[in-house]
Design an enzyme around this catalytic site. Structure first.
Site, PDB file in Angstrom:
ATOM      1  N   HIS A 181      19.724  28.343   5.047  1.00 42.17           N
ATOM      2  CA  HIS A 181      20.863  29.103   5.573  1.00 42.17           C
ATOM      3  C   HIS A 181      20.883  30.524   5.005  1.00 42.17           C
ATOM      4  O   HIS A 181      20.925  31.502   5.762  1.00 42.17           O
ATOM      5  CB  HIS A 181      22.155  28.365   5.221  1.00 42.17           C
ATOM      6  CG  HIS A 181      23.410  29.074   5.629  1.00 42.17           C
ATOM      7  ND1 HIS A 181      24.165  28.678   6.702  1.00 42.17           N
ATOM      8  CD2 HIS A 181      24.057  30.149   5.098  1.00 42.17           C
ATOM      9  CE1 HIS A 181      25.213  29.486   6.827  1.00 42.17           C
ATOM     10  NE2 HIS A 181      25.168  30.386   5.855  1.00 42.17           N
ATOM     11  N   GLU A 182      20.870  30.642   3.697  1.00 40.46           N
ATOM     12  CA  GLU A 182      20.962  31.970   3.087  1.00 40.46           C
ATOM     13  C   GLU A 182      19.737  32.807   3.414  1.00 40.46           C
ATOM     14  O   GLU A 182      19.820  34.034   3.542  1.00 40.46           O
ATOM     15  CB  GLU A 182      21.156  31.846   1.574  1.00 40.46           C
ATOM     16  CG  GLU A 182      22.421  31.118   1.146  1.00 40.46           C
ATOM     17  CD  GLU A 182      23.687  31.723   1.741  1.00 40.46           C
ATOM     18  OE1 GLU A 182      23.707  32.929   2.061  1.00 40.46           O
ATOM     19  OE2 GLU A 182      24.676  30.974   1.876  1.00 40.46           O
ATOM     20  N   HIS A 195      20.322  34.694   6.544  1.00 37.16           N
ATOM     21  CA  HIS A 195      21.042  35.956   6.292  1.00 37.16           C
ATOM     22  C   HIS A 195      20.078  37.029   5.793  1.00 37.16           C
ATOM     23  O   HIS A 195      20.142  38.192   6.202  1.00 37.16           O
ATOM     24  CB  HIS A 195      22.131  35.746   5.245  1.00 37.16           C
ATOM     25  CG  HIS A 195      23.367  35.081   5.741  1.00 37.16           C
ATOM     26  ND1 HIS A 195      24.088  35.535   6.819  1.00 37.16           N
ATOM     27  CD2 HIS A 195      24.046  33.988   5.286  1.00 37.16           C
ATOM     28  CE1 HIS A 195      25.139  34.765   7.013  1.00 37.16           C
ATOM     29  NE2 HIS A 195      25.140  33.821   6.099  1.00 37.16           N
ATOM     30  N   HIS A 223      18.126  38.577   8.472  1.00 36.23           N
ATOM     31  CA  HIS A 223      18.968  39.492   9.246  1.00 36.23           C
ATOM     32  C   HIS A 223      18.974  40.873   8.592  1.00 36.23           C
ATOM     33  O   HIS A 223      18.799  41.905   9.261  1.00 36.23           O
ATOM     34  CB  HIS A 223      20.379  38.917   9.334  1.00 36.23           C
ATOM     35  CG  HIS A 223      21.208  39.502  10.430  1.00 36.23           C
ATOM     36  ND1 HIS A 223      22.532  39.166  10.613  1.00 36.23           N
ATOM     37  CD2 HIS A 223      20.934  40.415  11.389  1.00 36.23           C
ATOM     38  CE1 HIS A 223      23.010  39.830  11.657  1.00 36.23           C
ATOM     39  NE2 HIS A 223      22.068  40.605  12.136  1.00 36.23           N
TER      40      HIS A 223
END
Length: 727
Positions: free
Chosen positions: A492-493, A496, A499
């Site tokens: 998940h992280e 980020h 991104h």
């Protein structure tokens, strides 16, 4: 956390200061160009004495830049107003980024005192600029002439976002209203600091110190963790369990001592709700009083209306519609899971009543009974080093990027750093990892920038990104062995981080995306975490080097809906409690715990065996983070991420490079250059479809046509859901 993670926006606006503001100014690393590898911050030369002078100079420079815009006698243009404003305040923004991140990851008593000193200063500085009448007059003059300016798409977007940002900050208010708004923002900034400091204290102040005789059911690895923690606290021969998740969750899952499970879980649930110096209930009242007044000043009936008006959802009705459509079937599914566990519970406690602190323990028993699967069987295959290799493999397979360990200044010895190389081996950015819990680090996991991607003199400035977690530490006998949840969290992280690393945005004001869009890149990566092809690459036994066997992978696949009713219910319960408390339209003093009980138990029927994921006194996301009236962001974005993953599924190739390249170019690289829904449609070629999300949570019953979230904020209608997932 809302523009950077499950848990960090507060820290983007936090900074540290020092009472020694005039000392060693000549040596301040913020006053000189950084001669560091890859442009990373010179952490090795930073001390608290540097912080306040840097902030003060940053604010002074920012003021001068704003004065230059407002005193310009030339007619307002895009270049001399909007572009000049976008370029202003860079030193201050850089300083805030660094110290905000450090304050989250490496806090101390000194830092806490400095936060309290500087937060009101920063809030006042921001208000002075956003409520500057001359500045807004020039911004509005450009905005009013926008149709005649022949701006390109990025310029038009920047103009629109800049104007809207001023209006939402109160630029249209009269002098008296502006004065009151400034006071409110100052009070809110200080309340945020106190709220977070109280949680940090409560997390660190509790320890369950046990003897070896108290550890029935606890695995050897978890025992080693607890023993080494106790030794570090000077309690040799004891076993220490804390409220940090790597300690708490294994204890709740495996301890056969029900009374001890109750003790530690109640300590977790009652953080900042004990009537002492760390109690947050009055602060919660202060937040709601101030936020409600702020919303009224800005023309909104509630703070939730104010927040959601600037998001993809658009209206609170749209948010409630989505959450309520999931709530009922999720709760029914959870009740079905409870019924299965109660059968086992009654065998152990014939006269007892199943409680919330029993859920993890008996859920694990059900998993073993139904799927012949125990998490402790899996952990040896999920060493931290291997999981990190797995995310690197996935990023390379999808995007062609690679990662090279580098030696750079570190802010803590636990941190490690990598250079990220693009497919053509050009420099894309730097990525730090900081994996383990420690005193002074906030709970949870997040991703943020130390240096944002920008353009300088026409050249891209590469970002410096950091992933911060609170994972299971290694012991003297084993490496860090992650749980399934920790493994998914790292994926998940890392989403980020991608991104940020892929950002290629021309203007600083176009960096941010809507809050209910920000979790799309992160949650998308979770879909690959336990894919069999990816598991083959990284799930390797840390001792035998054996790749995870097919039978365990199949058990994982069969159990993918395990406990989904519980997980969905606690998630949606937290989102609803957040929306409810921020939908208050007329503030009166209230008891937050009674408000929570009425909202979730009386109104919606939440069963006592399930607590919301976050109770108000420690709901950091919504009180000292960036998710106020926004905890629904995760659910809204989940509709998007599951629909994006369907694009890969539909192609027949989960590593389809064409789709990955489209996703990078049309979404990840663009920041907030366009509305989230417009970018999504450009990538997907259609509106998002809810069915993939519902199916992933065991709440979809085929087949019936379904609407999309759509460009307007109305979520989908017309789907059927089932109460209990089939296995």
């Amino acid at each position: 956390m809302k523009r950077i993670t499950a848990f960090l926006t507060l820290f983007l606006v936090m900074a540290l200061a020092s009472c020694k503001s005039d000392k060693n100014v000549g040596e301040n690393p913020f006053f000189a160009e950084w001669n560091t590898p890859y442009g990373v911050p010179p952490f090795d030369r930073m001390t608290p004495a540097h912080f306040l002078p840097a902030l003060e100079r940053g604010m002074s420079l920012h003021d001068a830049e704003i004065d230059a815009i407002t005193s310009d006698n030339d007619a307002p243009t895009f270049e001399n107003v909007i572009l000049a404003y976008d370029d202003s305040g860079q030193m201050l923004a850089q300083t805030e980024l660094i110290f905000g991140m450090l304050c989250a990851a490496e806090n101390t008593a000194e830092m806490q005192a400095l936060q309290e000193q500087v937060m009101p200063m920063l809030a006042a500085h921001a208000d002075k600029i956003l409520l500057n009448e001359k500045l807004f007059e020039r911004v509005k003059a450009v905005y009013d002439r926008r149709a005649a300016l022949e701006l390109d798409a990025d310029q038009s977007r920047l103009l629109e976002k800049t104007y809207r940002g001023f209006v939402r900050a109160g630029a249209l208010l009269d002098a008296e209203q502006k004065a009151r708004l400034k006071a409110i923002n100052g009070e809110l900034s200080l309340a945020s600091v106190k709220f977070g400091q109280n949680i940090l204290a409560e997390n660190n102040n509790y320890t369950l110190m046990l003897e070896s005789s108290d550890l029935d059911g606890i695995s050897a690895n978890v025992r080693d963790q607890a023993r080494e923690k106790a030794e570090a606290m000077g309690k040799k021969g004891k076993y220490a369990f804390t409220l940090h998740k790597p300690s708490l969750i294994p204890f709740l899952t495996y301890s056969q001592k029900r009374e001890l499970r109750e003790e530690i879980y109640k300590a977790y649930l009652n953080r900042c709700n004990n009537g002492d110096e760390y109690d947050n209930k009055q602060l919660i009242n202060d937040f709601i009083r101030l936020r409600t007044e702020k919303a009224h000043l800005l023309g909104y009936p509630s703070y939730a209306d104010y927040v959601v008006d600037d998001e993809m959802a658009g209206t609170t009705d749209a948010v409630y519609k989505l959450l309520n459509e999931i709530w009922t079937p999720a709760l029914e599914s959870a009740k079905g899971e409870l019924a299965e566990m109660e059968e086992l519970f009654k065998k152990d406690h014939p006269d007892g009543e199943f409680a919330s602190w029993d859920w993890w323990y008996y859920a694990e028993k059900v998993r073993k009974q139904k799927y012949q699967l125990e998490e402790e069987q899996l952990r040896p295959y999920f060493s931290l080093e291997n999981v990190q290799s797995g995310i690197f493999f996935l990023a390379n397979r999808l995007y062609g990027i690679t990662f090279r360990p580098i030696v750079v200044p570190l802010y803590h010895p636990d941190a490690i750093a990598y250079e990220v190389l693009d497919a053509d081996e050009s420099h894309l950015g730097v990525l730090y990892f900081d994996y383990f819990p420690r005193d002074g680090k906030s709970q949870g996991a997040w991703c943020g920038n130390y240096v944002e991607q920008t353009y300088k003199d026409g050249r891209r400035v590469a970002p410096v990104v950091s992933i911060v977690c609170n994972f299971t530490r290694p012991t003297s006998s084993a490496p860090a062995l992650l749980t399934l949840d920790e493994t998914e969290t790292l994926f998940h992280e890392f989403g980020h981080a991608l991104h940020f690393l892929f950002h290629d945005v021309k203007y600083r004001g176009l960096t941010e995306v809507e809050g209910d869009f920000v979790e799309l890149p992160s949650q998308l990566m979770e879909n690959w975490a336990f894919d069999p092809e990816v598991l083959k690459q990284y799930a390797v036994h840390y001792r035998s080097n054996e790749v995870i066997p097919a039978y365990l992978v199949e058990k994982l696949r069969r159990s993918e809906l395990f406990n989904q009713g519980f997980m969905t219910t606690e998630l949606i319960a937290a989102a609803l409690s957040d929306m409810d408390i921020h939908s208050i339209s007329e503030y009166e003093p209230f008891d937050p715990m009674e408000f929570e009980r009425k909202a979730l138990t009386e109104k919606r029927g939440l069963i006592p065996q399930i607590e919301p994921r976050y109770r108000y006194p420690y709901f950091s996301h919504i009180f000292d983070g960036g998710y106020s009236a926004g905890y629904y962001f995760y659910t809204w974005a989940e509709v998007l991420d599951k629909d994006v993953f369907e694009a890969f599924r539909e192609s027949g190739d989960l590593f389809n490079k064409r789709i990955a390249d489209d996703f990078r170019r049309k979404i990840l690289a663009r920041g907030g250059s366009e509305d989230g829904m417009a970018m999504y449609r450009d990538f997907r070629g259609k509106d998002p479809d809810k069915r993939a999300m519902l199916r992933s949570r065991g709440l979809w019953n085929e087949p019936e046509p379904v609407d999309s979230l759509a460009g307007s904020p109305e979520p989908a209608e017309g789907f059927r859901v089932k109460a209990v997932p089939e296995n």
